[in-house]
Scaffold this motif. Structure first.
Motif, PDB file in Angstrom:
ATOM      1  N   MET A   1       0.839  -1.198   0.000  1.00 54.61           N
ATOM      2  CA  MET A   1       0.000   0.000   0.000  1.00 54.61           C
ATOM      3  C   MET A   1       0.878   1.255   0.000  1.00 54.61           C
ATOM      4  SD  MET A   1      -3.173  -0.425  -0.209  1.00 54.61           S
ATOM      5  CE  MET A   1      -4.455  -1.646  -0.029  1.00 54.61           C
ATOM      6  N   PHE A   2       0.447   2.267  -0.753  1.00 55.25           N
ATOM      7  CA  PHE A   2       1.214   3.502  -0.838  1.00 55.25           C
ATOM      8  C   PHE A   2       0.391   4.638  -0.243  1.00 55.25           C
ATOM      9  CE2 PHE A   2       2.532   0.775  -4.344  1.00 55.25           C
ATOM     10  CZ  PHE A   2       3.902   0.732  -4.142  1.00 55.25           C
ATOM     11  N   ASP A   3       1.084   5.674   0.208  1.00 50.72           N
ATOM     12  CA  ASP A   3       0.431   6.848   0.770  1.00 50.72           C
ATOM     13  C   ASP A   3      -0.081   7.716  -0.382  1.00 50.72           C
ATOM     14  OD1 ASP A   3      -0.063   9.415   1.715  1.00 50.72           O
ATOM     15  OD2 ASP A   3       1.426   9.254   3.311  1.00 50.72           O
ATOM     16  N   LEU A   4      -1.395   7.840  -0.501  1.00 46.51           N
ATOM     17  CA  LEU A   4      -1.982   8.557  -1.648  1.00 46.51           C
ATOM     18  C   LEU A   4      -1.572  10.024  -1.676  1.00 46.51           C
ATOM     19  CD1 LEU A   4      -3.812   8.628  -4.136  1.00 46.51           C
ATOM     20  CD2 LEU A   4      -5.743   9.060  -2.612  1.00 46.51           C
ATOM     21  N   ASP A   5      -1.681  10.711  -0.511  1.00 46.89           N
ATOM     22  CA  ASP A   5      -1.349  12.143  -0.491  1.00 46.89           C
ATOM     23  C   ASP A   5       0.090  12.360  -0.965  1.00 46.89           C
ATOM     24  OD1 ASP A   5      -3.789  12.122   0.752  1.00 46.89           O
ATOM     25  OD2 ASP A   5      -3.232  13.507   2.363  1.00 46.89           O
ATOM     26  N   GLN A   6       0.988  11.523  -0.462  1.00 44.74           N
ATOM     27  CA  GLN A   6       2.399  11.680  -0.817  1.00 44.74           C
ATOM     28  C   GLN A   6       2.618  11.374  -2.298  1.00 44.74           C
ATOM     29  OE1 GLN A   6       4.463  13.126   1.411  1.00 44.74           O
ATOM     30  NE2 GLN A   6       5.747  13.310  -0.414  1.00 44.74           N
ATOM     31  N   THR A   7       1.913  10.377  -2.813  1.00 40.47           N
ATOM     32  CA  THR A   7       2.058  10.019  -4.233  1.00 40.47           C
ATOM     33  C   THR A   7       1.581  11.167  -5.118  1.00 40.47           C
ATOM     34  OG1 THR A   7       1.706   7.701  -3.664  1.00 40.47           O
ATOM     35  CG2 THR A   7       1.457   8.278  -5.971  1.00 40.47           C
ATOM     36  N   ILE A   8       0.468  11.800  -4.722  1.00 40.47           N
ATOM     37  CA  ILE A   8      -0.049  12.946  -5.492  1.00 40.47           C
ATOM     38  C   ILE A   8       0.982  14.074  -5.497  1.00 40.47           C
ATOM     39  CG2 ILE A   8      -1.803  14.783  -5.478  1.00 40.47           C
ATOM     40  CD1 ILE A   8      -3.810  12.607  -4.491  1.00 40.47           C
ATOM     41  N   LYS A   9       1.600  14.298  -4.330  1.00 45.81           N
ATOM     42  CA  LYS A   9       2.614  15.370  -4.254  1.00 45.81           C
ATOM     43  C   LYS A   9       3.881  14.995  -5.027  1.00 45.81           C
ATOM     44  CE  LYS A   9       1.162  17.231   0.171  1.00 45.81           C
ATOM     45  NZ  LYS A   9       1.402  17.059   1.608  1.00 45.81           N
ATOM     46  N   ASN A  10       4.223  13.715  -5.026  1.00 40.55           N
ATOM     47  CA  ASN A  10       5.450  13.280  -5.719  1.00 40.55           C
ATOM     48  C   ASN A  10       5.305  13.367  -7.233  1.00 40.55           C
ATOM     49  OD1 ASN A  10       6.692  12.680  -3.335  1.00 40.55           O
ATOM     50  ND2 ASN A  10       6.454  10.452  -3.496  1.00 40.55           N
ATOM     51  N   ARG A  11       4.122  13.144  -7.744  1.00 37.58           N
ATOM     52  CA  ARG A  11       3.953  13.105  -9.201  1.00 37.58           C
ATOM     53  C   ARG A  11       4.257  14.450  -9.830  1.00 37.58           C
ATOM     54  NH1 ARG A  11       2.143  15.103 -13.165  1.00 37.58           N
ATOM     55  NH2 ARG A  11       1.234  16.675 -11.800  1.00 37.58           N
ATOM     56  N   HIS A  12       5.080  14.447 -10.802  1.00 38.38           N
ATOM     57  CA  HIS A  12       5.298  15.622 -11.639  1.00 38.38           C
ATOM     58  C   HIS A  12       5.856  15.110 -12.957  1.00 38.38           C
ATOM     59  CE1 HIS A  12       9.077  14.924  -9.497  1.00 38.38           C
ATOM     60  NE2 HIS A  12       9.663  15.424 -10.561  1.00 38.38           N
ATOM     61  N   SER A  13       5.863  15.966 -13.962  1.00 35.66           N
ATOM     62  CA  SER A  13       6.268  15.496 -15.286  1.00 35.66           C
ATOM     63  C   SER A  13       7.773  15.279 -15.359  1.00 35.66           C
ATOM     64  CB  SER A  13       5.829  16.501 -16.349  1.00 35.66           C
ATOM     65  OG  SER A  13       4.418  16.565 -16.365  1.00 35.66           O
ATOM     66  N   THR A  14       8.147  14.164 -15.972  1.00 35.47           N
ATOM     67  CA  THR A  14       9.551  13.817 -16.177  1.00 35.47           C
ATOM     68  C   THR A  14       9.895  14.115 -17.630  1.00 35.47           C
ATOM     69  OG1 THR A  14       9.483  12.087 -14.497  1.00 35.47           O
ATOM     70  CG2 THR A  14      11.161  11.837 -16.213  1.00 35.47           C
ATOM     71  N   ARG A  15      10.969  14.887 -17.851  1.00 31.83           N
ATOM     72  CA  ARG A  15      11.322  15.213 -19.235  1.00 31.83           C
ATOM     73  C   ARG A  15      12.734  14.772 -19.608  1.00 31.83           C
ATOM     74  NH1 ARG A  15       7.852  19.436 -17.693  1.00 31.83           N
ATOM     75  NH2 ARG A  15       5.917  19.446 -18.885  1.00 31.83           N
ATOM     76  N   LYS A  16      13.285  13.871 -18.810  1.00 28.67           N
ATOM     77  CA  LYS A  16      14.480  13.129 -19.233  1.00 28.67           C
ATOM     78  C   LYS A  16      14.482  11.800 -18.482  1.00 28.67           C
ATOM     79  CE  LYS A  16      19.325  13.348 -20.318  1.00 28.67           C
ATOM     80  NZ  LYS A  16      20.641  13.876 -19.971  1.00 28.67           N
ATOM     81  N   PHE A  17      14.458  10.718 -19.261  1.00 28.43           N
ATOM     82  CA  PHE A  17      14.390   9.376 -18.679  1.00 28.43           C
ATOM     83  C   PHE A  17      15.726   8.662 -18.845  1.00 28.43           C
ATOM     84  CE2 PHE A  17      10.044  10.493 -19.696  1.00 28.43           C
ATOM     85  CZ  PHE A  17       9.298   9.971 -18.646  1.00 28.43           C
ATOM     86  N   LEU A  18      15.969   7.714 -17.951  1.00 27.26           N
ATOM     87  CA  LEU A  18      17.117   6.814 -18.098  1.00 27.26           C
ATOM     88  C   LEU A  18      16.734   5.728 -19.108  1.00 27.26           C
ATOM     89  CD1 LEU A  18      17.907   6.333 -14.277  1.00 27.26           C
ATOM     90  CD2 LEU A  18      19.098   7.857 -15.893  1.00 27.26           C
ATOM     91  N   SER A  19      17.738   5.056 -19.674  1.00 26.21           N
ATOM     92  CA  SER A  19      17.418   3.985 -20.640  1.00 26.21           C
ATOM     93  C   SER A  19      17.020   2.685 -19.917  1.00 26.21           C
ATOM     94  CB  SER A  19      18.603   3.733 -21.572  1.00 26.21           C
ATOM     95  OG  SER A  19      19.726   3.416 -20.784  1.00 26.21           O
ATOM     96  N   GLN A  20      17.188   2.672 -18.594  1.00 27.83           N
ATOM     97  CA  GLN A  20      16.820   1.501 -17.763  1.00 27.83           C
ATOM     98  C   GLN A  20      15.409   1.003 -18.123  1.00 27.83           C
ATOM     99  OE1 GLN A  20      17.153   2.647 -13.639  1.00 27.83           O
ATOM    100  NE2 GLN A  20      16.118   0.830 -12.888  1.00 27.83           N
TER     101      GLN A  20
END
Ligand SMILES: Cc1cc2nc3c(=O)[nH]c(=O)nc-3n(C[C@H](O)[C@H](O)[C@H](O)COP(=O)(O)O)c2cc1C
Length: 216
Positions: A1-20
């Motif tokens: 189970m994950f903390d919803l409030d924290q997940t909402i705050k953590n989400r933001h757009s990523t504009r450079k990804f690793l090749s992993q």
């Protein structure tokens, strides 16, 4: 189970990804959870096609070729909303170290959309063309649910309307039937922690600007 409030705050757009690579189990878990999203008449109108590996690379090549020759077919923002895009540009390009007047590097940064910012997996989010705004809303609720489930699993994402600017290319490369409307893309992968713009949390209006309570 994950903390919803924290997940909402953590989400933001990523504009450079690793090749992993993205573990398929994580993607499957998030997709299974996202199926719980609500929808108008429970029609579950979201249709998603993922491209990875060689198929992803072919899509990138075709999109980049086109994007270098022709502007994407995306409706312009109404005047009243344009200042938000300008403010976003200042924040995102600022974090990328690109000056406002540096048109060449801004254009290169825009083209990175068609490389899915290096993400190893890209989803194309579609719905049937005969559906309406309420159904697009349902697709949006699905997409946010999916994005939060991916965020909670340590993955970065970027929704990409820019991809919908070249629908014929995507249709051809991914065999998407004509009755499906291509709404946007979703880049998925591990965020590159060394890219400063990946740590940007863009500004938001106050609740009062967007929400009104009436009691008499
Ligand atoms: C439907 C949709 C389409 C988007 N299209 C793009 C896009 O084409 N390129 C891009 O870099 N970001 C795109 N974004 C990301 C937004 O710019 C971003 O969500 C917004 O600026 C808020 O920033 P945040 O996601 O980091 O909180 C899109 C977001 C949404 C929801």
């Amino acid at each position: 189970m994950f903390d919803l409030d924290q997940t909402i705050k953590n989400r933001h757009s990523t504009r450079k990804f690793l090749s992993q690579p993205v573990p398929r189990t994580l993607l499957d878990e998030a997709l299974t959870l996202a199926q719980h999203a609500p929808s108008n008449s429970n029609i579950q109108p979201w249709r998603v096609v993922f491209a990875e590996g060689v198929r992803r690379d072919r899509l990138q090549e075709a999109l980049l070729n086109q994007a270098k020759q022709q502007q994407p077919n995306i409706p312009p923002l109404p005047e009243a909303f344009q200042h938000y895009r300008q403010e976003l540009g200042t924040q995102v390009y600022g974090a990328m170290g690109i000056a406002r007047e540096d048109k060449a590097n801004r254009q290169l940064a825009v083209l990175r959309n068609y490389e899915f910012f290096g993400a190893p997996v890209v989803g194309i989010i579609c719905m049937h063309q005969d559906l309406s705004v309420a159904d697009a809303l349902s697709v949006g609720m699905y997409l946010q649910t999916l994005i939060l489930c991916l965020t909670a699993r340590g993955l970065g994402t970027c929704a990409q309307v820019s991809l919908a600017g070249y629908p014929e290319i995507i249709r051809n490369e991914l065999n998407i039937p004509p009755e499906l409307l291509i709404i946007c893309g979703l880049a998925v992968g591990y965020s590159d922690p060394d890219f400063p713009a990946n740590h940007l949390h863009t500004s938001r209006e106050s609740v009062e600007k967007n929400v009104t309570f009436l009691d008499h």
